[in-house]
Structure formats: structure tokens, C-alpha cells
Design an enzyme around this catalytic site. Structure first.
Site, PDB file in Angstrom:
ATOM      1  N   ASN A   7       1.560  10.601  16.262  1.00  0.00           N
ATOM      2  CA  ASN A   7       0.421  11.049  15.445  1.00  0.00           C
ATOM      3  C   ASN A   7      -0.563  11.868  16.280  1.00  0.00           C
ATOM      4  OD1 ASN A   7       1.321  10.113  13.042  1.00  0.00           O
ATOM      5  ND2 ASN A   7      -0.156   8.451  12.826  1.00  0.00           N
ATOM      6  N   ARG A  43      -3.587  -4.477  -7.400  1.00  0.00           N
ATOM      7  CA  ARG A  43      -2.593  -3.539  -6.872  1.00  0.00           C
ATOM      8  C   ARG A  43      -1.182  -3.938  -7.314  1.00  0.00           C
ATOM      9  NH1 ARG A  43      -3.220  -0.726  -0.880  1.00  0.00           N
ATOM     10  NH2 ARG A  43      -3.651   1.273  -1.822  1.00  0.00           N
ATOM     11  N   GLY A  89       0.808  -1.218   0.000  1.00  0.00           N
ATOM     12  CA  GLY A  89       0.000   0.000   0.000  1.00  0.00           C
ATOM     13  C   GLY A  89       0.835   1.257   0.000  1.00  0.00           C
ATOM     14  N   ARG A 105      -8.319  26.733   3.377  1.00  0.00           N
ATOM     15  CA  ARG A 105      -6.883  26.562   3.666  1.00  0.00           C
ATOM     16  C   ARG A 105      -6.147  27.890   3.766  1.00  0.00           C
ATOM     17  NH1 ARG A 105      -5.011  21.249   4.756  1.00  0.00           N
ATOM     18  NH2 ARG A 105      -6.328  19.801   3.638  1.00  0.00           N
ATOM     19  N   GLU A 143       6.416   3.421  10.861  1.00  0.00           N
ATOM     20  CA  GLU A 143       6.761   4.333   9.776  1.00  0.00           C
ATOM     21  C   GLU A 143       6.228   5.732  10.078  1.00  0.00           C
ATOM     22  OE1 GLU A 143       8.825   3.929   7.157  1.00  0.00           O
ATOM     23  OE2 GLU A 143       8.407   6.068   7.168  1.00  0.00           O
ATOM     24  N   CYS A 154      -4.841   8.019   8.938  1.00  0.00           N
ATOM     25  CA  CYS A 154      -4.234   7.598  10.212  1.00  0.00           C
ATOM     26  C   CYS A 154      -4.549   8.422  11.451  1.00  0.00           C
ATOM     27  CB  CYS A 154      -2.729   7.492  10.040  1.00  0.00           C
ATOM     28  SG  CYS A 154      -2.327   6.162   8.887  1.00  0.00           S
ATOM     29  N   PHE A 155      -4.584   9.754  11.351  1.00  0.00           N
ATOM     30  CA  PHE A 155      -4.723  10.541  12.586  1.00  0.00           C
ATOM     31  C   PHE A 155      -5.947  10.107  13.387  1.00  0.00           C
ATOM     32  CE2 PHE A 155      -2.190  14.643  11.374  1.00  0.00           C
ATOM     33  CZ  PHE A 155      -1.024  13.938  11.548  1.00  0.00           C
ATOM     34  N   SER A 198       3.293  -1.709  10.152  1.00  0.00           N
ATOM     35  CA  SER A 198       1.960  -1.118  10.361  1.00  0.00           C
ATOM     36  C   SER A 198       1.921  -0.428  11.725  1.00  0.00           C
ATOM     37  CB  SER A 198       0.880  -2.197  10.368  1.00  0.00           C
ATOM     38  OG  SER A 198       0.908  -2.967   9.203  1.00  0.00           O
ATOM     39  N   ARG A 201      -8.649   9.192   1.665  1.00  0.00           N
ATOM     40  CA  ARG A 201      -9.147   8.531   2.873  1.00  0.00           C
ATOM     41  C   ARG A 201      -9.330   9.552   4.007  1.00  0.00           C
ATOM     42  NH1 ARG A 201      -4.967   3.633   3.421  1.00  0.00           N
ATOM     43  NH2 ARG A 201      -3.555   5.312   2.811  1.00  0.00           N
TER      44      ARG A 201
HETATM   45  P1  NAD Z   1      -3.007   0.396   2.533  1.00  0.00           P
HETATM   46  O1  NAD Z   1      -4.431   0.053   2.738  1.00  0.00           O
HETATM   47  O2  NAD Z   1      -2.634   1.374   1.483  1.00  0.00           O
HETATM   48  O3  NAD Z   1      -2.169  -0.947   2.230  1.00  0.00           O
HETATM   49  C1  NAD Z   1      -2.321  -2.121   2.944  1.00  0.00           C
HETATM   50  C2  NAD Z   1      -2.181  -3.287   1.963  1.00  0.00           C
HETATM   51  O4  NAD Z   1      -2.138  -4.507   2.696  1.00  0.00           O
HETATM   52  C3  NAD Z   1      -3.355  -3.421   0.981  1.00  0.00           C
HETATM   53  O5  NAD Z   1      -2.866  -3.356  -0.345  1.00  0.00           O
HETATM   54  C4  NAD Z   1      -3.959  -4.796   1.307  1.00  0.00           C
HETATM   55  O6  NAD Z   1      -4.464  -5.482   0.168  1.00  0.00           O
HETATM   56  C5  NAD Z   1      -2.757  -5.513   1.903  1.00  0.00           C
HETATM   57  N1  NAD Z   1      -3.112  -6.653   2.729  1.00  0.00           N
HETATM   58  C6  NAD Z   1      -4.046  -6.738   3.711  1.00  0.00           C
HETATM   59  N2  NAD Z   1      -4.062  -7.967   4.257  1.00  0.00           N
HETATM   60  C7  NAD Z   1      -3.103  -8.679   3.624  1.00  0.00           C
HETATM   61  C8  NAD Z   1      -2.632 -10.009   3.753  1.00  0.00           C
HETATM   62  N3  NAD Z   1      -3.126 -10.825   4.669  1.00  0.00           N
HETATM   63  N4  NAD Z   1      -1.643 -10.430   2.926  1.00  0.00           N
HETATM   64  C9  NAD Z   1      -1.118  -9.592   2.005  1.00  0.00           C
HETATM   65  N5  NAD Z   1      -1.521  -8.314   1.836  1.00  0.00           N
HETATM   66  C10 NAD Z   1      -2.504  -7.858   2.643  1.00  0.00           C
HETATM   67  O7  NAD Z   1      -2.460   0.875   3.956  1.00  0.00           O
HETATM   68  P2  NAD Z   1      -1.257   1.895   4.225  1.00  0.00           P
HETATM   69  O8  NAD Z   1      -1.737   3.291   4.112  1.00  0.00           O
HETATM   70  O9  NAD Z   1      -0.060   1.454   3.466  1.00  0.00           O
HETATM   71  O10 NAD Z   1      -1.029   1.640   5.788  1.00  0.00           O
HETATM   72  C11 NAD Z   1      -0.443   0.447   6.250  1.00  0.00           C
HETATM   73  C12 NAD Z   1      -0.085   0.626   7.714  1.00  0.00           C
HETATM   74  O11 NAD Z   1       0.908   1.654   7.841  1.00  0.00           O
HETATM   75  C13 NAD Z   1      -1.241   1.060   8.609  1.00  0.00           C
HETATM   76  O12 NAD Z   1      -1.108   0.436   9.848  1.00  0.00           O
HETATM   77  C14 NAD Z   1      -1.037   2.557   8.764  1.00  0.00           C
HETATM   78  O13 NAD Z   1      -1.546   3.034   9.980  1.00  0.00           O
HETATM   79  C15 NAD Z   1       0.470   2.674   8.747  1.00  0.00           C
HETATM   80  N6  NAD Z   1       0.982   3.955   8.262  1.00  0.00           N
HETATM   81  C16 NAD Z   1       0.442   4.544   7.168  1.00  0.00           C
HETATM   82  C17 NAD Z   1       0.980   5.736   6.676  1.00  0.00           C
HETATM   83  C18 NAD Z   1       0.418   6.407   5.461  1.00  0.00           C
HETATM   84  O14 NAD Z   1       0.890   7.479   5.131  1.00  0.00           O
HETATM   85  N7  NAD Z   1      -0.546   5.868   4.768  1.00  0.00           N
HETATM   86  C19 NAD Z   1       2.102   6.292   7.301  1.00  0.00           C
HETATM   87  C20 NAD Z   1       2.645   5.647   8.416  1.00  0.00           C
HETATM   88  C21 NAD Z   1       2.079   4.474   8.885  1.00  0.00           C
HETATM   89  C1  UGA Z   2       0.694  11.788   9.144  1.00  0.00           C
HETATM   90  C2  UGA Z   2       2.004  12.101   9.896  1.00  0.00           C
HETATM   91  O1  UGA Z   2       2.437  13.417   9.524  1.00  0.00           O
HETATM   92  C3  UGA Z   2       3.083  11.074   9.558  1.00  0.00           C
HETATM   93  O2  UGA Z   2       4.235  11.324  10.339  1.00  0.00           O
HETATM   94  C4  UGA Z   2       2.556   9.674   9.848  1.00  0.00           C
HETATM   95  O3  UGA Z   2       3.521   8.708   9.470  1.00  0.00           O
HETATM   96  C5  UGA Z   2       1.276   9.444   9.079  1.00  0.00           C
HETATM   97  O4  UGA Z   2       0.294  10.453   9.440  1.00  0.00           O
HETATM   98  C6  UGA Z   2       0.637   8.128   9.373  1.00  0.00           C
HETATM   99  O5  UGA Z   2       0.889   7.521  10.393  1.00  0.00           O
HETATM  100  O6  UGA Z   2      -0.182   7.765   8.526  1.00  0.00           O
HETATM  101  P1  UGA Z   2      -0.211  12.188   6.691  1.00  0.00           P
HETATM  102  O7  UGA Z   2      -1.532  11.880   7.307  1.00  0.00           O
HETATM  103  O8  UGA Z   2       0.183  11.459   5.470  1.00  0.00           O
HETATM  104  O9  UGA Z   2       0.956  11.933   7.756  1.00  0.00           O
HETATM  105  O10 UGA Z   2      -0.126  13.739   6.353  1.00  0.00           O
HETATM  106  P2  UGA Z   2       0.062  15.054   7.252  1.00  0.00           P
HETATM  107  O11 UGA Z   2       0.991  15.956   6.552  1.00  0.00           O
HETATM  108  O12 UGA Z   2       0.360  14.736   8.649  1.00  0.00           O
HETATM  109  O13 UGA Z   2      -1.387  15.714   7.177  1.00  0.00           O
HETATM  110  C7  UGA Z   2      -2.500  15.131   7.815  1.00  0.00           C
HETATM  111  C8  UGA Z   2      -3.680  16.080   7.733  1.00  0.00           C
HETATM  112  O14 UGA Z   2      -3.466  17.229   8.544  1.00  0.00           O
HETATM  113  C9  UGA Z   2      -3.953  16.611   6.329  1.00  0.00           C
HETATM  114  O15 UGA Z   2      -5.342  16.660   6.114  1.00  0.00           O
HETATM  115  C10 UGA Z   2      -3.361  18.005   6.358  1.00  0.00           C
HETATM  116  O16 UGA Z   2      -3.930  18.878   5.441  1.00  0.00           O
HETATM  117  C11 UGA Z   2      -3.683  18.409   7.786  1.00  0.00           C
HETATM  118  N1  UGA Z   2      -2.807  19.471   8.308  1.00  0.00           N
HETATM  119  C12 UGA Z   2      -1.466  19.280   8.403  1.00  0.00           C
HETATM  120  C13 UGA Z   2      -3.384  20.660   8.752  1.00  0.00           C
HETATM  121  O17 UGA Z   2      -4.614  20.846   8.694  1.00  0.00           O
HETATM  122  N2  UGA Z   2      -2.573  21.636   9.246  1.00  0.00           N
HETATM  123  C14 UGA Z   2      -1.220  21.468   9.356  1.00  0.00           C
HETATM  124  O18 UGA Z   2      -0.539  22.399   9.845  1.00  0.00           O
HETATM  125  C15 UGA Z   2      -0.660  20.258   8.919  1.00  0.00           C
END
Ligand code: NAD
Ligand code: UGA
Length: 468
Positions: free
Chosen positions: A229, A47, A19, A438, A166, A281-282, A136, A351
Site C-alpha cells: 500500500n 449490516r 465489511g 481528475r 487482502e 487504507c493508504f 485484516s 472514507r
Molecule cells: P469495515 O469497517 O468495512 O468492516 C469491518 C467490520 O468488522 C465491521 O462491519 C465491524 O462491525 C466488524 N467488527 C468489528 N469488531 C468486530 C467483532 N469483535 N466481532 C465481529 N465483527 C466485528 O472494514 P474493511 O474495509 O472491510 O477493512 C477490514 C480490514 O481489511 C482492515 O484491516 C483493512 O485495512 C483491510 N483491507 C481493506 C480493504 C478495503 O478495500 N476496504 C482492502 C484490503 C484490506
Molecule cells: C488500495 C489498494 O489499491 C489495494 O491493493 C489494497 O488492498 C487496498 O488499498 C487496501 O488495503 O485497502 P483502494 O484504496 O480500494 O485500494 O483503491 P485504489 O484504487 O488503490 O485507490 C486509492 C486512492 O488513490 C483513490 O482515491 C484513487 O482515486 C487514488 N488514485 C489511484 C490516484 O489518485 N491516482 C492513481 O493513479 C490511482
């Protein structure tokens, strides 16, 4: 079927979950470490096919260049999870961990079913010792559950679990991965735990300096991710809550935020006012933190963090109520153009985007919507499948705004700052309104053109406000 080069790789690394995190993080490891073979697997075949195409499933600046440089050299995207597990000694797990939608803890706790399925797959297919890395975001103590599952068979294989959350932010993922503030590795303080931790440190040391690699216990590592977060979101809710007071008092949120951020103890980042934070995530991570606190009977701590989410909902609600109020308390059949649908700029991800809430509330008022976004239009369309309402999706912002009564700026894309607003004004129904969620536009210039401008945490510039 992709033919892999016959190379002796120093390490074989697998990532389960292709993902927003799994794809870019593994692409960075492969890019920085050509001596390792990195494979990313997923249950979602579509994907994986996209990762193997020119049209990647995730939009991130510079991602396609990095993937292009190493794909089918030492970076592979595959659906064969069994083969991946068998051949790799290091396995990152990066599956999604959404908020549980059913049963005990619904709407609060993490849904760990995807996570548990990977643990069971690892157990079923492994033929040798493995290091399993939680990538994750997970509730504190999940590693223990993983360990219970992995040790539930009586085979002699040893699985050492590490936590390596991450911290990348979408839209900035490649920069964050290449130059991270910190890499966090949580391990057990046992000889095997320390050995596994050193293996992971070795991988990151290929491009990250030692002072940025932090080690801790597994539980501190899991919790630090949730808390990081929560703190980031708390800053946004703090500034957004003050924006409401600015609107009542005549103070300007940009000035207040600037002054507050100039204190080096506070710092200037994450004080940008908005219509509320979005992203996958937040909200889910704070809900998870709140759930954990309540589980341990820490009700005051839980309520404190829940307040961050309450303010976020309040901010979105205020934005919509203001549109309704300003446009003479009826939006029925009025055409409103949403500038941006992504939850932030430089991503196609929608999302938990505030745009979803705003759009739904405007549709409830029987407004007609035109949605425009440079990268998120396909994802936006998917959000409205099966939903009744008058919605158009138009990529060109000039065409999108034409004939509309109002523009609501939802996402801070740079292109919206650079548009020809004289041209847009001429094409719109009058009186023409802009709601800048914004605060990115030049409000005085737009007012001079003839728009009525409403922003967040600032006084309106509008002929109707003057006559009130
Ligand atoms: P995502 O939904 O984009 O990707 C997850 C992937 O895992 C999907 O493609 C899904 O098909 C796959 N999957 C699920 N079950 C599976 C299985 N059993 N075997 C193989 N594949 C499987 O999610 P994401 O945004 O990449 O987030 C993943 C994790 O990282 C979450 O816990 C999230 O909180 C964390 N995280 C996300 C971000 C971000 O910016 N999106 C940043 C930091 C941490
Ligand atoms: C956030 C964190 O910044 C990452 O460190 C973390 O890894 C990630 O969540 C996660 O765990 O998924 P992300 O959600 O991708 O990253 O993006 P951000 O830049 O944090 O923005 C989140 C939301 O807050 C957005 O809607 C953004 O527009 C809003 N935001 C951000 C504000 O409204 N004001 C700000 O000053 C900053």
C-alpha cells in the site's frame, strides 16, 4: 431465522467482520467453492440484515450477482458469533483496524481493540482446534499477540495463526478476487504451520493458479501488505508532486505521466494525477508503517514514508487554494457543485475521501455546496451530520450544477465525462468555472462552450488567465 440446507459440507469457514473485505472475499470463496459452507458474522446487526437483503451494505460491480448465487446455499450472513466459532475449523478475521484516536500512538498506530476482541471471542467459544487467518491489515508481529491471547487459557485446543492479507481495490473487488495478481500466505515454518498453510492453499487452488499463490513467513506477509500500500500511495504522491511543477512550467502532467509510464521498468499504472488519494487504507497503513519505523528507531525511514502523506495533504490544499484564488479570492455565498464524493469511482465508500477535506475547506470560506454522486450520496450525508453549513445533496448532476458558480470534479465517475455541458453551462451563474481534479473532461471543448477550466498539472483554459 434462515434455515440452512442439510448438506455435508467439506469445510466450514467463518469470517468475523462483514465489511468491504469480509463480505466480498467470502462471497467469492462461496461462489468458487460450493463444497464449503461459508458464514460471515458481525457485531453490527444492521449490516448483517443488509447482507441478507437486496440492498447490500457495500456497492461493488457484480457483487450482488455473486451473493445472489450462493446466499443461503453455502454462504450465510449471521449475528451468532458463538455458533459460528464453534462450528468452523477455519476462521478468517476481517475486522477493521483504524488509526488509533487516543492514548499512546494516537493518530499513528493501529487501533487493535476490534482485533483483540475477536481473539478473545475465539478463545472463549472454541471447542476444537482452529486455523485463524489474519485477513485484516495489521502491524508486523500482530500474529504473535494473537498467539499469546489464544494460548492464554489452559485448554488443550491448538490455534494455528496464518497471515493472508487482502489486496483487492474497492470498485474492482470482484475482478481482483476472481483474478488476483497474487495470494499471499504467511505461516510458521513448523509442522502445524505448514499443514495449516496447505489447507489455505487448497481453498484458493479452487480458482487461483499455483504460480499466483505466494508463501512466506508470517512477519514478511504482514509487512508486505503495509509496504504494498505504501508503494502504491508513493506513486500517486510522486506524480501529484510533479503536477505542481507542471503548472509552474507549462509542462503537461498527462504527457509527463505517459512518457514515464512507458518505461517498462516503471509501468503505467497508478500514475493518474488527482487531488490526492483517499480511501480507508493508504493513509492509515502508511501512518502505521511510520509508527513502526519510529518504534524501532528508524527515523530516516519513517520520515521518508511520511513524505508521501505530506504531499497528499499538499495536493488537497493546493486544489482548494486554487479555487479560492481563481474565483477572485472570495467564495462567500458562491455556490460550488462537487461532482463526486466517493474516494474513487465505482464505490459508494467515502472514507478518507479528498471530497471531505475539500468540502470542509469550502464551507470554511462560507461557500454554499451542492454535492452529487451516483452511489455515495447517503454516505456523504452521514459525513455532514451535525456540521453547520449550506449543503444540498442532489443525485441528478444537471439539477445539482444548475445555478452554481463552479463545478469541482472530485471523483472520476464515467458519467461526468458524458454529460451535456452546453446544457449545464446555460444553467450556471456566469462566469462559470470547472475545476477538474481528475483531468477527465474534454477541456478544450468545455472552454469553447464558455467555461473557465482549471485542471491539475496542466495550463488553465480561461479568459481570466489570458488577461493576466
Ligand atoms: P469495515 O469497517 O468495512 O468492516 C469491518 C467490520 O468488522 C465491521 O462491519 C465491524 O462491525 C466488524 N467488527 C468489528 N469488531 C468486530 C467483532 N469483535 N466481532 C465481529 N465483527 C466485528 O472494514 P474493511 O474495509 O472491510 O477493512 C477490514 C480490514 O481489511 C482492515 O484491516 C483493512 O485495512 C483491510 N483491507 C481493506 C480493504 C478495503 O478495500 N476496504 C482492502 C484490503 C484490506
Ligand atoms: C488500495 C489498494 O489499491 C489495494 O491493493 C489494497 O488492498 C487496498 O488499498 C487496501 O488495503 O485497502 P483502494 O484504496 O480500494 O485500494 O483503491 P485504489 O484504487 O488503490 O485507490 C486509492 C486512492 O488513490 C483513490 O482515491 C484513487 O482515486 C487514488 N488514485 C489511484 C490516484 O489518485 N491516482 C492513481 O493513479 C490511482
Amino acid at each position: 431465522m434462515i434455515k440452512e440446507p442439510a448438506m455435508n459440507f467439506e469445510k466450514k469457514i467463518l469470517c468475523i467482520g462483514a465489511g468491504y473485505v469480509g463480505g466480498p472475499t467470502m462471497a467469492m470463496i462461496a461462489f468458487k467453492c460450493p463444497q464449503y459452507k461459508v458464514t460471515v458474522v458481525d457485531i453490527n446487526c444492521e449490516r448483517i440484515a443488509q447482507w441478507n437483503s437486496d440492498d447490500l451494505p457495500v456497492y461493488e460491480p457484480d457483487l450482488s450477482e455473486i451473493v445472489g448465487a450462493c446466499r443461503n446455499r453455502n454462504l450465510f450472513f449471521d449475528t451468532d458469533i458463538e455458533k459460528g466459532i464453534k462450528e468452523s475449523e477455519i476462521i478468517f478475521v476481517s475486522v477493521h483496524t483504524p488509526t488509533k484516536a487516543f492514548g499512546e500512538g494516537a493518530g499513528m498506530a493501529s487501533d487493535l481493540q476490534y482485533w483483540e476482541k475477536t481473539a478473545r471471542d475465539i478463545l472463549r467459544y472454541s471447542e476444537s482446534d482452529k486455523i485463524i487467518i489474519e485477513k485484516s491489515t495489521l502491524p508486523v508481529k500482530t500474529a504473535q499477540a494473537m498467539e499469546y491471547i489464544l494460548s492464554s487459557s489452559n485448554n488443550a485446543i491448538h490455534f494455528e495463526v496464518l497471515s493472508n492479507p487482502e489486496f483487492l481495490a474497492e470498485g474492482n473487488a470482484i475482478k481482483d478476487l476472481e483474478n488476483p495478481d497474487r495470494i499471499l500466505i504467511g505461516s510458521h515454518d513448523t509442522p502445524r504451520g505448514i499443514k495449516a498453510k496447505d489447507v489455505l492453499i487448497d481453498i484458493y487452488s479452487n480458482w487461483v493458479s499455483a504460480d499466483r499463490i505466494i508463501t512466506s513467513s508470517i512477519w514478511s506477509s504482514e509487512l508486505s501488505k503495509l509496504v504494498s500500500n505504501a508503494f502504491l500511495a508513493q506513486r500517486i504522491s510522486s506524480i501529484n508532486s510533479i503536477s505542481a511543477l507542471c503548472e509552474k512550467t507549462g509542462a503537461d502532467i498527462k504527457e509527463v505521466s505517459y512518457v514515464v509510464g512507458k518505461d517498462s521498468r516503471i509501468g503505467s499504472k497508478f500514475l493518474e494525477v488527482s487531488i490526492g488519494f483517499g480511501g480507508s487504507c493508504f493513509k492509515k497503513d502508511i501512518l502505521n508503517l511510520v509508527y513502526l519505523c519510529r518504534h524501532y528507531g528508524l527515523y530516516e525511514t519513517a520520515d521518508y514514508w511520511e513524505g508521501v502523506l505530506r504531499i497528499n495533504d499538499y495536493q488537497k490544499d493546493r486544489f482548494v487554494k486554487n479555487i479560492l484564488n481563481v474565483m477572485f479570492n472570495t467564495l462567500a455565498n458562491k455556490k460550488i457543485c462537487l461532482f463526486g464524493f466517493a474516494f474513487k469511482a465505482n464505490t459508494g465508500d467515502v472514507r478518507e475521501s479528498p471530497a471531505i477535506y475539500v468540502a470542509q475547506r469550502l464551507l470554511d470560506e462560507k461557500a454554499k455546496l451542492v454535492i452529487t454522486d451516483p452511489k455515495a450520496l447517503e454516505n456523504a450525508k452521514r459525513e455532514f451530520l451535525g456540521i453547520n453549513g449550506d449543503i444540498e445533496f442532489i443525485e441528478n448532476p444537471y439539477d445539482a450544477a444548475s445555478g452554481c458558480d463552479a463545478i469541482a470534479v472530485i471523483t472520476e465517475w464515467n458519467i461526468y465525462k458524458e454529460l451535456d455541458y452546453d446544457r449545464i453551462f446555460k444553467s450556471m451563474t456566469k462566469p462559470a468555472f470547472i475545476f477538474d481534479g481528475r483531468n477527465i473532461l474534454d477541456h478544450q471543448k468545455l472552454f469553447n462552450i464558455g467555461f473557465n477550466i482549471y485542471s491539475v498539472g496542466k495550463q488553465a483554459l480561461s479568459i481570466f488567465e489570458k488577461s493576466r
